[in-house]
Design a protein around this motif. Sequence first.
Motif, PDB file in Angstrom:
ATOM      1  N   THR A  15      -1.851  -6.877 -11.643  1.00 32.25           N
ATOM      2  CA  THR A  15      -0.557  -6.213 -11.799  1.00 32.25           C
ATOM      3  C   THR A  15      -0.807  -4.722 -11.938  1.00 32.25           C
ATOM      4  O   THR A  15      -1.801  -4.308 -12.537  1.00 32.25           O
ATOM      5  N   GLY A  16       0.060  -3.928 -11.365  1.00 32.50           N
ATOM      6  CA  GLY A  16      -0.069  -2.488 -11.502  1.00 32.50           C
ATOM      7  C   GLY A  16      -0.330  -1.759 -10.210  1.00 32.50           C
ATOM      8  O   GLY A  16      -0.225  -0.533 -10.175  1.00 32.50           O
ATOM      9  N   LEU A  17      -0.677  -2.478  -9.133  1.00 41.01           N
ATOM     10  CA  LEU A  17      -0.868  -1.797  -7.862  1.00 41.01           C
ATOM     11  C   LEU A  17       0.477  -1.374  -7.284  1.00 41.01           C
ATOM     12  O   LEU A  17       1.452  -2.131  -7.305  1.00 41.01           O
ATOM     13  N   THR A  18       0.536  -0.180  -6.756  1.00 42.90           N
ATOM     14  CA  THR A  18       1.732   0.256  -6.034  1.00 42.90           C
ATOM     15  C   THR A  18       1.691  -0.327  -4.625  1.00 42.90           C
ATOM     16  O   THR A  18       0.738  -0.996  -4.226  1.00 42.90           O
ATOM     17  N   ARG A  19       2.745  -0.044  -3.851  1.00 38.61           N
ATOM     18  CA  ARG A  19       2.748  -0.529  -2.475  1.00 38.61           C
ATOM     19  C   ARG A  19       1.567   0.061  -1.708  1.00 38.61           C
ATOM     20  O   ARG A  19       0.906  -0.644  -0.936  1.00 38.61           O
ATOM     21  N   ALA A  20       1.288   1.354  -1.935  1.00 45.49           N
ATOM     22  CA  ALA A  20       0.150   1.969  -1.255  1.00 45.49           C
ATOM     23  C   ALA A  20      -1.160   1.327  -1.692  1.00 45.49           C
ATOM     24  O   ALA A  20      -2.048   1.062  -0.877  1.00 45.49           O
ATOM     25  N   GLY A  21      -1.302   1.061  -2.985  1.00 40.77           N
ATOM     26  CA  GLY A  21      -2.500   0.389  -3.476  1.00 40.77           C
ATOM     27  C   GLY A  21      -2.635  -1.003  -2.888  1.00 40.77           C
ATOM     28  O   GLY A  21      -3.745  -1.440  -2.548  1.00 40.77           O
ATOM     29  N   GLY A  22      -1.522  -1.699  -2.762  1.00 40.27           N
ATOM     30  CA  GLY A  22      -1.548  -3.020  -2.153  1.00 40.27           C
ATOM     31  C   GLY A  22      -1.994  -2.968  -0.705  1.00 40.27           C
ATOM     32  O   GLY A  22      -2.706  -3.865  -0.220  1.00 40.27           O
ATOM     33  N   LEU A  23      -1.575  -1.928   0.013  1.00 37.55           N
ATOM     34  CA  LEU A  23      -1.995  -1.780   1.407  1.00 37.55           C
ATOM     35  C   LEU A  23      -3.503  -1.525   1.503  1.00 37.55           C
ATOM     36  O   LEU A  23      -4.168  -2.017   2.416  1.00 37.55           O
ATOM     37  N   VAL A  24      -4.030  -0.744   0.551  1.00 39.90           N
ATOM     38  CA  VAL A  24      -5.477  -0.524   0.526  1.00 39.90           C
ATOM     39  C   VAL A  24      -6.210  -1.840   0.318  1.00 39.90           C
ATOM     40  O   VAL A  24      -7.176  -2.165   1.028  1.00 39.90           O
ATOM     41  N   VAL A  25      -5.736  -2.633  -0.640  1.00 40.06           N
ATOM     42  CA  VAL A  25      -6.370  -3.929  -0.917  1.00 40.06           C
ATOM     43  C   VAL A  25      -6.249  -4.853   0.288  1.00 40.06           C
ATOM     44  O   VAL A  25      -7.203  -5.552   0.655  1.00 40.06           O
ATOM     45  N   ALA A  26      -5.091  -4.868   0.924  1.00 40.53           N
ATOM     46  CA  ALA A  26      -4.913  -5.719   2.104  1.00 40.53           C
ATOM     47  C   ALA A  26      -5.886  -5.330   3.216  1.00 40.53           C
ATOM     48  O   ALA A  26      -6.471  -6.196   3.881  1.00 40.53           O
ATOM     49  N   GLY A  27      -6.078  -4.029   3.412  1.00 42.56           N
ATOM     50  CA  GLY A  27      -7.040  -3.582   4.419  1.00 42.56           C
ATOM     51  C   GLY A  27      -8.456  -3.991   4.072  1.00 42.56           C
ATOM     52  O   GLY A  27      -9.227  -4.409   4.951  1.00 42.56           O
ATOM     53  N   LEU A  28      -8.812  -3.897   2.788  1.00 36.05           N
ATOM     54  CA  LEU A  28     -10.141  -4.312   2.360  1.00 36.05           C
ATOM     55  C   LEU A  28     -10.328  -5.812   2.539  1.00 36.05           C
ATOM     56  O   LEU A  28     -11.425  -6.278   2.887  1.00 36.05           O
ATOM     57  N   MET A  29      -9.277  -6.573   2.307  1.00 37.75           N
ATOM     58  CA  MET A  29      -9.374  -8.026   2.491  1.00 37.75           C
ATOM     59  C   MET A  29      -9.598  -8.388   3.953  1.00 37.75           C
ATOM     60  O   MET A  29     -10.357  -9.312   4.269  1.00 37.75           O
ATOM     61  N   GLN A  30      -8.949  -7.667   4.847  1.00 37.49           N
ATOM     62  CA  GLN A  30      -9.193  -7.909   6.265  1.00 37.49           C
ATOM     63  C   GLN A  30     -10.645  -7.604   6.621  1.00 37.49           C
ATOM     64  O   GLN A  30     -11.293  -8.349   7.363  1.00 37.49           O
ATOM     65  N   GLU A  31     -11.149  -6.512   6.078  1.00 36.53           N
ATOM     66  CA  GLU A  31     -12.539  -6.133   6.326  1.00 36.53           C
ATOM     67  C   GLU A  31     -13.490  -7.182   5.766  1.00 36.53           C
ATOM     68  O   GLU A  31     -14.468  -7.579   6.427  1.00 36.53           O
ATOM     69  N   ALA A  32     -13.213  -7.650   4.543  1.00 31.85           N
ATOM     70  CA  ALA A  32     -14.054  -8.671   3.923  1.00 31.85           C
ATOM     71  C   ALA A  32     -13.967  -9.981   4.693  1.00 31.85           C
ATOM     72  O   ALA A  32     -14.958 -10.717   4.794  1.00 31.85           O
ATOM     73  N   GLY A  33     -12.785 -10.290   5.226  1.00 32.97           N
ATOM     74  CA  GLY A  33     -12.629 -11.512   6.007  1.00 32.97           C
ATOM     75  C   GLY A  33     -13.493 -11.508   7.250  1.00 32.97           C
ATOM     76  O   GLY A  33     -14.085 -12.539   7.617  1.00 32.97           O
ATOM     77  N   ARG A  34     -13.586 -10.356   7.896  1.00 32.91           N
ATOM     78  CA  ARG A  34     -14.447 -10.268   9.085  1.00 32.91           C
ATOM     79  C   ARG A  34     -15.919 -10.452   8.701  1.00 32.91           C
ATOM     80  O   ARG A  34     -16.685 -11.084   9.429  1.00 32.91           O
TER      81      ARG A  34
END
Length: 608
Positions: free
Chosen positions: A361-380
Motif C-alpha cells: 500500500t502506498g504506491l501512486t499510479r506512477a509507482g504502480g506503473l514502475v512496478v508493472a514494468g519491472l514485473m514484465q521485465e522479471a517475467g521475461r
Amino acid sequence: MAILAAPPHLDDSGPQGAQAPTRPSTAWELLAHIQRSAPASVEAVLAEPAVAAWAFQLLRRLNYGAAATSGDAPGWAGATLLGALAGAAALRAGVRATLRIPARKGQLWLPSLGLTGSVSRGAWAVVTMECGPQGSAVFGDSGSIRLPSNLGETTEGWFPLPRIVRGGPSGPTAVVLDHLSPYRDFRAVKDPVQLSEQDLHRWRALLSESDALLRRKHAAAHQLVTGIIRTVVPVDGPSELRAISAAAPDSYGAVTMSLPVDAQAMAATLIHEARHHLLSAVAELTPLYVSAREGPQPVYFAPWRDDPRPLRGLLYGAHAFAGVTSFWQARRPYDKDRAEFEFALHRWQLRAALAALANATGLTRAGGLVVAGLMQEAGRMAAEPTSGPPGQTANLCCRDLRATWRAAHLDVDTQEAASLADDWLAGRPPPLTLPAARLRTHRTGAPRASGPGQARMWLARLRFTDRRAFDEVRAQIAAGTPHPLGIRGATIADAHLITGAQEDALYEYRRQPLSAPSWIGVGLAAGDDEAASLLLERPELVLALHTALTRLGVTAPEPEELASWLGSRSPASGGPPSDAEQIDVAVGPDSVGGVPGGLVIGPQFPAE
C-alpha cells in the motif's frame, strides 16, 4: 533567491571589511556575465554533482533551519562559496576576475576543475583568486599559488580532478574521479584524499575497461551509464570483492564507491547506481509513493539488505537490481558460471521484492506503473533456465538469505512460545496452526543471526568469480584468519557447504556453538529433510521454542529435533498444513502504540 540574500538567522561572525568574501550577489552577476559570453563554461560548473550537494545542503539551512553536516561551512561562508563557482567559470572562460572566496583549511575548491594546496590558516579562511591575461593565482595569508595554463595538469600547489575518457553515443565523454572536492560525498563534508599511483591506475583501468565492455556488448546499459554517471567518488570498502557504492538525489550523476574486483563488477555497480539516479529523476517529476498518514511506516524484506526496508527502499532497490539482473543475464555467454550464479541470485532477489511491491500500500499510479514494468521485465527473465553448480548454489544462497533475515528480524510472541514449550514437555503434538511471526522490537537471551546469509553468499560469489582466490580464502578460514577478503563470520562449514560437500558441512555445523547461522547452516546442508525444511522456512519459530525451553530451566534439544516436532502436524503426517508450509508469508500487522503497522515478506521463489 535564498543564496543571494543575506539571511539574518545565520551568524555574521566571519571576516569583515576588506577581508570579507565576495558577496553572493556579486558572484552571481559574474556568473550571469560569463553565461552570456561562454555558456558552456557555466554549464560545466553547475553540472558538477558536488555543486548540487553544496547547494541543497545550504538551501535546507537557509529555508528550513536544517543543521549543518559534519565539517560544513559556517553560516558566513556557506552562501559566499558561490564565489568558487564564479571563479571556476571565469577560469574556464578566460574572463578577468578578482574574487575573495572561503577556502576550507586554506585549500580553494574550484568546482569541476580541482583543488589548490593550502595558502591560508584556519578551518575556513578567505583567500583571493585573480585571473586575467597574465595568468591566474590564488593568495592567502600564508602563501600563494600560480595556477597552470593547462588546468588539467598537476603542478606544485594545484591538484586537478582526474578525468577518464569514455565513449558515448554523441562522441567521447569523460567521467571525473573526484577525490578532492569537499562536497563530493553527500553524507558529510570531506577532506581531500590523495590517491596512490597504484590506486589511480586501477581506477582508470577499471573505468575504461567497464566502459569498453558496456559499449561493445550492452548498448542500452552503456547509454544509461554514460548519460547519467559523471562523477565517481572513491571511498574505502571492506575489500575489492565486497565493494560498496551509494548514490543520492542531491548529487545527481555522482556515485560513491570503493574499488571493485574487476570490470564486470564495476559495470554492474555503475548500472545499479545509474538506475537509482534515473528513478530519482522520475520521482522529481511525479510522486512514486505516499507515506502512511498515521503510525509507523510498513517495512519489507529486501533480499539485498540486512535491515527491514521502507517502501521507498524496496522500490528503488528493485528498480536498480532489475538492471543488474539484466546485465548478468546478457553476460552468460561470456562469463559462464559467474554470470549464471549472479543472474540466478539477482533474479530471485528481484522477484521476491516485486512480490512484496505488488501487494504494497502506498504506491501512486506512477509507482504502480514502475512496478508493472519491472514485473514484465522479471517475467521475461523467468523463462530462462538455470542449472548446474551455479544455479544450485544460487538457490541455496536464496534460501539462506531469507532464512537468516527471518531469524535476525522476526519474533514470536513470548506467551505463544511458552505454550509450545509446555506442549513439548507434556509430550503433546504441536498445534495445528503454528504461531505467527512479528517484526522484532527487542529480545534478549536468544541466538541471533548476524545478517542475511552474507558470509555464505560472498563465499559463493568468490567461488564463481575467482576459484584460486576462493581456495586461498578457504585455507585462511581453516587457519583461523579473521574476515579474509572482508567476508565476516565465515566458517569452514560454510566453505564446505558452498563447494557441495554437504556431509562435511553438516558435521562442522553440528560442532559449532548454538547460533542462528549454524542452525540455518544445518538446514541448508541437510537438503530435503523435513526438519531442515522448517529450519529454513520458520527459523524464528525454532529459535523462540528453544528460548522458551531454556527459560524453563530445561536443557533444550538440538534444533533439528525441535524443528521435526514443530513440523509433525504437516500434511505428510496426516494433519492440515501449518502456516510454515505456505508459499506466501505475510508478517504483520504488529501493534505499536495501538496503531497497526507491519512487515511483509514476499513469496520464496526458487532460483531454479
